[in-house]
Design a protein around this motif. Structure first.
Motif, short mmCIF file in Angstrom:
data_model
loop_
_atom_site.label_atom_id
_atom_site.label_comp_id
_atom_site.label_asym_id
_atom_site.label_seq_id
_atom_site.Cartn_x
_atom_site.Cartn_y
_atom_site.Cartn_z
N GLY A 1 9.20 9.89 -14.33
CA GLY A 1 8.50 10.05 -12.77
C GLY A 1 9.47 10.48 -11.73
N HIS A 2 10.80 10.47 -12.18
CA HIS A 2 11.84 10.60 -11.09
C HIS A 2 11.73 9.56 -9.96
N HIS A 3 11.48 8.48 -10.38
CA HIS A 3 11.32 7.36 -9.18
C HIS A 3 12.63 6.83 -9.39
N GLN A 4 13.03 6.23 -7.88
CA GLN A 4 14.04 5.37 -7.44
C GLN A 4 13.92 3.83 -7.84
N SER A 5 12.50 3.66 -7.63
CA SER A 5 11.97 2.26 -8.12
C SER A 5 10.59 2.26 -8.56
N LEU A 6 10.23 1.11 -9.13
CA LEU A 6 8.92 0.84 -9.55
C LEU A 6 8.55 -0.46 -9.04
N LEU A 7 7.27 -0.85 -8.77
CA LEU A 7 6.66 -2.02 -8.38
C LEU A 7 6.38 -3.00 -9.63
N VAL A 8 6.53 -4.02 -9.53
CA VAL A 8 6.53 -4.95 -10.69
C VAL A 8 5.30 -5.76 -10.29
N ILE B 1 0.83 -1.34 -0.09
CA ILE B 1 0.08 -0.08 0.09
C ILE B 1 0.90 1.18 0.13
N GLY B 2 2.12 1.03 0.31
CA GLY B 2 2.88 2.30 0.17
C GLY B 2 4.57 1.87 0.26
N LYS B 3 5.15 2.86 0.21
CA LYS B 3 6.58 2.58 0.33
C LYS B 3 7.43 3.68 1.15
N LEU B 4 8.26 3.30 1.93
CA LEU B 4 8.91 4.17 2.56
C LEU B 4 10.42 4.35 2.20
N LEU C 1 1.65 5.39 -3.34
CA LEU C 1 2.13 5.10 -4.88
C LEU C 1 1.07 5.50 -5.76
N THR C 2 1.76 6.05 -6.58
CA THR C 2 0.99 6.58 -8.00
C THR C 2 0.92 5.60 -9.22
N PRO C 3 0.02 5.48 -9.89
CA PRO C 3 -0.18 4.63 -11.08
C PRO C 3 1.22 4.62 -11.76
N GLY C 4 2.08 5.59 -12.02
CA GLY C 4 3.32 5.63 -12.68
C GLY C 4 4.33 4.83 -12.03
#
Length: 192
Positions: free
Chosen positions: A155-162, A60-63, A133-136
Motif C-alpha cells: 500500500g506504500h503506507h507510512q503507518s497502519l492503524l492497529v 476518521i482520518g490521518k494528516l 483511511l482505506t481498508p488496507g
C-alpha cells in the motif's frame, strides 16, 4: 517475523497526536508538538496526526507531513493526480526536471512568503486536508509482523492503524518496523 506481533511494536493511541474533526491545521500542529514532547525520546518522533470524530472519538482520518505541506500551497489542487489523471496518476509519467520546473513557474507555486502561506493554511479545517483511511490501512493487533510489512509495502503506507475488535488501539509506524527488522535485526546478526 511470525513470532513478532503488531501489538509489540505499535504506539498506543493514547500516546499519539490526535485532534477532533472541527480542529484547524494550527490546532493539529500544536497537538503534534505536544505529543512529541511527551513521547519517549529514544523512539522516532511522530509524523502524523490522527483526526477523530467529535461524538464517538473514533479515528476518521490521518494528516501526514505531506498532507500538511501540500495544504500550504492550495494551487496544487488544480492538478493533483486524482483530478488530472484519475486512471493513471501523474507520478507514473516520470516527468523531467525541466517539466517540473515549468509547472512550478507556470502555477506560481511557493511564491508567497512562508509567513503568509502558513498563516492562511493554519486556519483550514483538518477535515479538508486529511487523508481518509482505506481498508488496507488497518491491521489487527494480533497479526504478525510479516502481515503488517506486506500491507505497508503493497500500500506504500507510512503507518497502519492497529485494531482490537472494532476499536483502534494504536498505530504501527514504518519507522518502528524498519528499526525492528533492519537496525535491531542487524545487531542481532552481528552478535551471533
Amino acid at each position: 517475523m511470525k513470532s513478532i506481533l503488531v501489538k509489540d511494536l505499535m504506539v498506543s493511541l493514547s500516546e499519539y497526536a490526535t485532534v477532533h474533526e472541527g480542529a484547524t491545521l494550527s490546532d493539529a500542529l500544536d497537538a503534534l508538538e505536544k505529543a512529541q514532547e511527551q513521547f519517549d525520546k529514544s523512539k522516532y518522533r511522530h509524523r502524523a496526526i490522527l483526526v477523530c470524530d467529535k461524538k464517538t472519538n473514533k479515528v476518521i482520518g490521518k494528516l501526514s507531513q505531506l498532507d500538511v505541506i501540500r495544504s500550504l500551497e492550495p494551487k496544487y489542487e488544480q492538478f493533483t493526480e486524482e483530478k488530472a489523471f484519475p486512471q493513471i496518476g501523474m507520478s507514473h509519467f516520470g516527468f523531467s526536471p525541466q517539466f517540473m520546473k515549468g509547472i512550478l513557474e507556470q502555477y506560481e507555486l511557493w511564491y508567497e512568503p512562508v509567513k503568509d502561506i502558513c498563516g492562511k493554511a493554519g486556519k483550514q479545517k483538518v477535515t479538508e486536508l486529511m487523508h481518509t483511511l482505506t481498508p488496507g490501512e488497518y491491521v489487527k493487533e494480533d497479526a504478525n509482523l510479516g502481515v503488517a510489512i506486506h500491507q505497508l509495502i503493497m500500500g506504500h503506507h507510512q503507518s497502519l492503524l492497529v485494531t482490537k475488535g472494532e476499536d483502534i488501539v494504536g498505530i504501527l509506524r514504518l519507522t518502528d518496523v524498519f528499526k525492528k527488522i533492519c537496525i535491531d535485526g542487524r545487531k542481532m546478526h552481528q552478535t551471533q
